[in-house]
Design a protein around this motif. Structure first.
Motif, mmCIF file in Angstrom:
data_model
loop_
_atom_site.group_PDB
_atom_site.id
_atom_site.type_symbol
_atom_site.label_atom_id
_atom_site.label_comp_id
_atom_site.label_asym_id
_atom_site.label_seq_id
_atom_site.Cartn_x
_atom_site.Cartn_y
_atom_site.Cartn_z
ATOM 1 N N SER A 109 0.824 -1.208 0.000
ATOM 2 C CA SER A 109 0.000 0.000 0.000
ATOM 3 C C SER A 109 0.859 1.261 0.000
ATOM 4 O O SER A 109 0.565 2.232 -0.704
ATOM 5 C CB SER A 109 -0.919 0.004 1.226
ATOM 6 O OG SER A 109 -1.764 -1.131 1.226
ATOM 7 N N LEU A 110 1.934 1.228 0.796
ATOM 8 C CA LEU A 110 2.810 2.401 0.850
ATOM 9 C C LEU A 110 3.486 2.644 -0.497
ATOM 10 O O LEU A 110 3.651 3.791 -0.922
ATOM 11 C CB LEU A 110 3.856 2.217 1.941
ATOM 12 C CG LEU A 110 4.822 3.388 2.156
ATOM 13 C CD1 LEU A 110 4.062 4.632 2.567
ATOM 14 C CD2 LEU A 110 5.873 3.036 3.206
ATOM 15 N N LEU A 111 3.857 1.562 -1.190
ATOM 16 C CA LEU A 111 4.499 1.695 -2.495
ATOM 17 C C LEU A 111 3.559 2.348 -3.500
ATOM 18 O O LEU A 111 3.921 3.297 -4.211
ATOM 19 C CB LEU A 111 4.943 0.324 -2.998
ATOM 20 C CG LEU A 111 5.595 0.285 -4.383
ATOM 21 C CD1 LEU A 111 6.867 1.094 -4.397
ATOM 22 C CD2 LEU A 111 5.873 -1.150 -4.793
ATOM 23 N N VAL A 112 2.325 1.841 -3.573
ATOM 24 C CA VAL A 112 1.364 2.408 -4.520
ATOM 25 C C VAL A 112 1.020 3.841 -4.130
ATOM 26 O O VAL A 112 0.909 4.734 -4.979
ATOM 27 C CB VAL A 112 0.099 1.536 -4.585
ATOM 28 C CG1 VAL A 112 -0.886 2.102 -5.586
ATOM 29 C CG2 VAL A 112 0.463 0.106 -4.947
ATOM 30 N N LEU A 113 0.844 4.068 -2.825
ATOM 31 C CA LEU A 113 0.530 5.422 -2.350
ATOM 32 C C LEU A 113 1.634 6.396 -2.745
ATOM 33 O O LEU A 113 1.368 7.522 -3.180
ATOM 34 C CB LEU A 113 0.331 5.392 -0.832
ATOM 35 C CG LEU A 113 -0.187 6.679 -0.175
ATOM 36 C CD1 LEU A 113 -1.048 6.325 1.038
ATOM 37 C CD2 LEU A 113 0.958 7.567 0.289
ATOM 38 N N SER A 114 2.891 5.973 -2.615
ATOM 39 C CA SER A 114 4.013 6.852 -2.970
ATOM 40 C C SER A 114 4.020 7.147 -4.461
ATOM 41 O O SER A 114 4.300 8.274 -4.877
ATOM 42 C CB SER A 114 5.333 6.204 -2.550
ATOM 43 O OG SER A 114 5.360 5.965 -1.163
#
Length: 984
Positions: A26-31
């Protein structure tokens, strides 16, 4: 309606919990989504904060005054002006040439209203003493402490001057001069000292070097001191800040314009009149060009294209991440179906994941942009050189940018949502994928989209100024390549027969599982395509710039010129260059002077003159002669004649590179100058020694040609046109120089289109053959020749060759030496063409590598999620532990390699479209110039250059797949737990 609401609320809750459980993904896509939002939002905040409202701009321009009165320099002639008071023109049309153009001062004091509060605001310049030497600085005489001037200057330390002998200084001047509040300073040739009482800044010009004195306390006495030394006093301009009850309306401004005075009125700027009530705009050409749709469209083409591709890239990069989440949650999605959930519910759950991530990315990007912009405001203001008007937040604009993040998240989740909803409940619960044949229709659709998008992009580049067409066509073409990716992956699979075991297994696994490979390849493709598009465009523009580059001097050569004060500091500057740099050959140069040595050849000071090299009428370009006669070349010549004349040698201005701060590019020097310029012609050196005029401009010479027939024709035409006789055909020609004793009279004569008065000196001329590069020099005569002709010269500087290219440290040391002299010293060091895109290309390559490796990392996670059972089977049958790492590494490397290859091909199309747009705009401008009679051969648009950045492509093709494979191998566990039979 109630069921729809509850189903979507449940889907969003499930998606939120799933995103929280898979924090890394999730953090990767959010970034991926938040970083562009952060950049765009920060730019919007910075731009809006630096954009001054009219009231804020007025406070910085006129303080608390109601108006600023300015002399229009038209000798009191009635004028027309724009509402801002920036542009003006005389009411009477003087362009016909029957009357001299008014060019003199107006007594503004006679126009100032009685009973109003008035502050004088005068500006000039002086060479001020500093801790290091001298520094040419702007001097402003304004009572800055007066309430009427409040807002023009912001006090940072100390106080503004209150009595004679005191000054305040800008913080930038104090930094550059080495002085502090409390120090004393003076000016060169001025015996008075001034104490610095305070430091201030100009809110819109933070980088300006300026001192502030009381009115009449510096500029006037300094000018008298300079005149006593025999030099021309520096000029200065004076305006008046006026404050009166009621201000100045537009009618009052127009009444003041009848006296030849321009007015910047607070009332008028804040409440401008309708365009129909502004007579100046009826003449055309005022305030229209910058607002033209064509100019704005040309500037927006690259921006819109790149932004559109970036948004598409984010969607394709984030899509595989959502596919990973959908595949890892397939059992959970299967349970939804087993408990009565419809396919629409499964699609809603996956789409909700995109919605949740998009909203989180929008909030994170917007909040970070607000925090960073506010925290970095001082640095941003220093970088831009001006203070913000205020920290301006446009909620609707930020909301629109945030909505883009939400839309991007939803678009990224569409394909995974459709794919997940098509799986059967049994396949989802058991983890079996089944076998699906690849679609035969999708590649055909992709091919059609590729052809359609390419045609649209080319059409937008060649036939329209609509930037959406170029960007949309490029995006459609890239989507077409994405649609063809599954079929192209199958073609790649045929190369596996020549590969070793591990990469062959990885390639066959990628081909068998195209459902997971195609999105990953598309993600890498998008990342590489954007980079290739920008780098190809940048490389092509850079190659064009290099082809058009005109050096100022031969490579490694140096020149230094000093025009101020009759070249008093020329010898000192020349010695500093010779002492600091590795000089090989030195060539001193002088300039012709008519009048006092301190006279400017372009000024109109009393007792100052100038000169001009006469061009025979037969050698003058007919287009220029028409303009000088006051006629329009478009009326005198047909379009075909103008296009033909544009290629005439008389109209070919050429681009010899460089510039010389003398009239008509004439220098007084000896033979060493030719050696520095790289002119290896014994005839030129011999001509100088014999007292001849060495010419690099064919149009100046009468009767000089190696072809007797051509020389005779030129001479006869010159005689017919009224030129003075030259010599016999085939013999050396002549060049004539007219000495003009009074510049002011010369300016009036030119405005009346009359012959300029003056004495003519004629020299035997030698035309250097072959049209060599002269670097802005049109002619050279020796000092002895000038003296024999009775002409006065003054020091100008010198040219140098160096035995090696000076280092940056040596150049910095020389700059420090010259800075001690103060004044305006023109120093040129030719280093050859320097690429301005080298760092950009390097940054793009690194960025593409990181983004592509990140995309390939997502593909690795997807591959591991899908191939977990296969890897566990390998472990169960006794495969070595390194096989798991090797296979994962090659799986990632294969995906990255396929994406890089396809992206490199797809990225060239938008670059070609952008380059064709540039060429069309340049060609249109050139044709317009020709049709109006102003186009010259040197203005010809260069041939279109499209250069493929092979170095960047090589780095992408080799380093990116290799890096992706190594990264995947390092982060993959070599040993995994054996699979247990699922409990049923």
């Amino acid at each position: 309606m109630r069921n729809w609401f509850h189903s979507w609320r449940a889907a969003i809750r499930i998606a939120r919990r799933d995103a929280w459980r898979s924090k890394g993904r999730s953090l990767l896509v959010l970034s991926m989504i938040a970083l562009p939002i952060l950049g765009v939002s920060a730019f919007d905040l910075t731009y809006r904060s630096s954009e001054l409202a009219p009231a804020q701009q007025l406070q910085r321009d006129i303080g608390a005054a109601d108006a600023r009165f300015k002399d229009a320099q038209v000798e009191g002639q009635p004028i027309l002006q724009d509402p801002q008071g920036d542009q003006s023109d005389t009411v009477e049309d003087f362009s016909k040439g029957d009357k001299p153009w008014p060019n003199g001062p107006t007594d503004v004091k006679k126009v100032l209203p009685a009973g109003a509060t008035i502050l004088t605001d005068a500006s000039g310049s002086a060479k001020l003493t500093t801790a290091y030497g001298l520094l040419t600085t702007e001097v402003r005489e304004l009572k800055a402490a007066d309430p009427v001037a409040e807002g023009i200057m912001r006090l940072r330390e100390g106080r503004f001057p209150e009595k004679s002998g005191e000054v305040a200084a800008t913080t930038r001047f104090l930094e550059d001069s080495g002085l502090v509040v409390g120090s004393t300073l003076s000016a060169r040739g001025f015996d008075r000292e001034y104490r610095i009482t305070g430091a201030y800044e100009l809110p819109s010009e933070l980088k300006t070097q300026q001192i502030n004195a009381l009115p009449g306390d510096f500029l006037s006495p300094y000018g008298k001191a300079v005149e006593k030394s025999g030099l021309s006093a520096p000029g200065y301009s004076t305006t008046y800040l006026v404050k009166q009850a009621g201000g100045f309306t537009w009618n009052m401004v127009q009444q003041i314009n009848t006296k030849g005075v321009k007015v910047t009125s607070r009332l008028v700027v804040l409440n401008p009149p309708p365009r129909s009530e502004i007579p100046l705009y009826e003449r055309g050409g005022y305030g229209d060009y910058a607002q033209s749709a064509a100019a704005q469209a040309g500037a927006m083409v690259p921006v819109v294209t790149i932004v559109g591709l970036a948004m598409l890239e984010i969607c394709l990069l984030a899509g595989p991440a959502f596919a990973v989440g959908a595949r890892r949650s397939r059992r959970q999605l299967g349970l939804v179906g087993a408990n009565g959930g419809a396919r629409s519910h499964i699609r809603a759950i996956v789409l909700s994941g995109g919605l949740v991530i998009g909203v989180a990315a929008a909030l994170a990007g917007t909040v970070l942009a607000l925090i960073l912009t506010f925290a970095l405001q001082p640095l941003l203001e220093t970088y831009m050189g001006q203070r913000f008007g205020s920290f301006t937040v446009r909620p609707l604009e930020l909301l629109g940018i945030a909505a883009l993040a939400v839309l991007t998240g939803l678009l990224s989740a569409i394909v995974p949502a459709v794919t997940a909803s098509r799986q059967t409940v049994l396949a989802s619960l058991t983890g079996r994928r089944g076998v699906r044949r690849g679609s035969r229709v999708l590649p055909l659709i992709g091919l059609g989209a590729l052809l359609l998008g390419g045609a649209l992009a080319l059409y937008g580049s060649l036939a329209t100024d609509q930037v959406v067409v170029v960007a949309g066509g490029s995006a459609i073409a890239e989507l077409g390549v994405v649609a063809m990716t599954p079929a192209l992956v199958g073609l790649f699979g045929r190369t596996g027969r020549w590969l070793p075991l591990s990469p062959r297994l990885a390639l066959r696994d990628a081909v068998r599982n195209r459902g997971r490979t195609a999105p990953a390849v598309a993600a890498v493709l998008a990342a590489v395509a954007g980079t290739v598009a920008v780098s190809t465009y940048a490389t092509s523009v850079e190659a064009q710039n290099e082809a058009e580059y005109q050096p100022d001097l031969p490579n490694g050569a140096v020149s230094t010129f000093v025009m101020e004060e009759g070249g008093r500091d020329a010898a000192t500057a020349v010695e500093a260059v010779e002492r600091t740099l590795p000089v090989d050959v030195r060539a001193d140069v002088r300039r012709l002077v008519v009048g006092r040595p301190g006279c400017s050849p372009w000024g109109d000071e009393k007792g100052c003159g100038s000169y001009e090299i006469l061009v025979p009428p037969a050698n003058q370009c007919p287009l220029w002669r028409a303009a000088q006669d006051g006629s329009d070349p478009g009326d005198k010549f047909t379009t075909e004649q103008r296009r033909a004349l544009a290629k005439d040698w008389r109209c070919d201005t050429g681009n010899r590179g460089g510039s010389v701060p003398t009239q008509d590019g004439l220098l007084v020097a000896d033979a060493p100058l030719l050696k520095v310029l790289g002119i290896d012609d014994p005839g030129a050196a011999r001509a100088l020694a014999e007292g001849k005029f060495v010419s690099f401009d064919r149009t100046q010479v009468v009767g000089n040609s190696k072809d007797p027939k051509e020389a005779k024709e030129t001479k006869d035409a010159a005689l017919k046109a009224g030129a003075r006789p030259g010599t016999k055909a085939g013999e050396p020609g002549t060049v004539s120089i007219k000495l003009i004793p009074d510049n002011k009279a010369a300016i009036r004569a030119a405005e009346m289109r009359k012959d300029l008065p003056g004495e003519v000196k004629t020299f035997t001329a030698y035309e250097v053959p072959g049209s060599p590069k002269s670097y802005g020099i049109e002619g050279v005569i020796s000092p002895a020749t000038a003296k024999a002709a009775g002409m006065t010269t003054a020091p100008l500087g010198a040219y140098f060759t160096t035995d090696r290219l000076p280092s940056t440290e040596q150049q910095q040391k020389l700059d420090a030496e010259l800075a001690k002299l103060g004044g305006s010293i023109d120093l040129t060091l030719e280093r050859g063409f320097v690429s301005s895109y080298s760092l950009v290309l390097l940054a793009l390559t690194l960025f593409a590598g990181l983004v592509t490796i990140g995309a390939a990392g997502i593909a690795t996670g997807l591959a591991q999620a899908d191939a977990e059972a296969d890897l566990k089977t390998l472990a169960a049958v006794g495969a070595p532990p390194r096989v798991r790492r090797t296979l994962s590494g090659f799986q990632c490397g294969v995906v990255a390699a396929m994406g890089v290859v396809l992206g490199s091909v797809a990225g060239v199309l938008p670059a070609i479209g952008l380059r064709l747009t540039d060429e069309r705009q340049q060609t249109a401008f050139y044709n317009k110039a020709l049709d109006e009679g102003w186009g010259m051969v040197s203005d010809n648009p260069p041939d279109l250059m499209i250069v493929i950045p092979w170095g960047t492509l090589g780095a992408l093709l080799v380093l990116v797949p290799l890096g992706a494979a190594l990264l995947a191998a390092l982060v993959t566990r070599s040993r995994g737990a054996l699979a247990r039979r699922a409990a049923h």
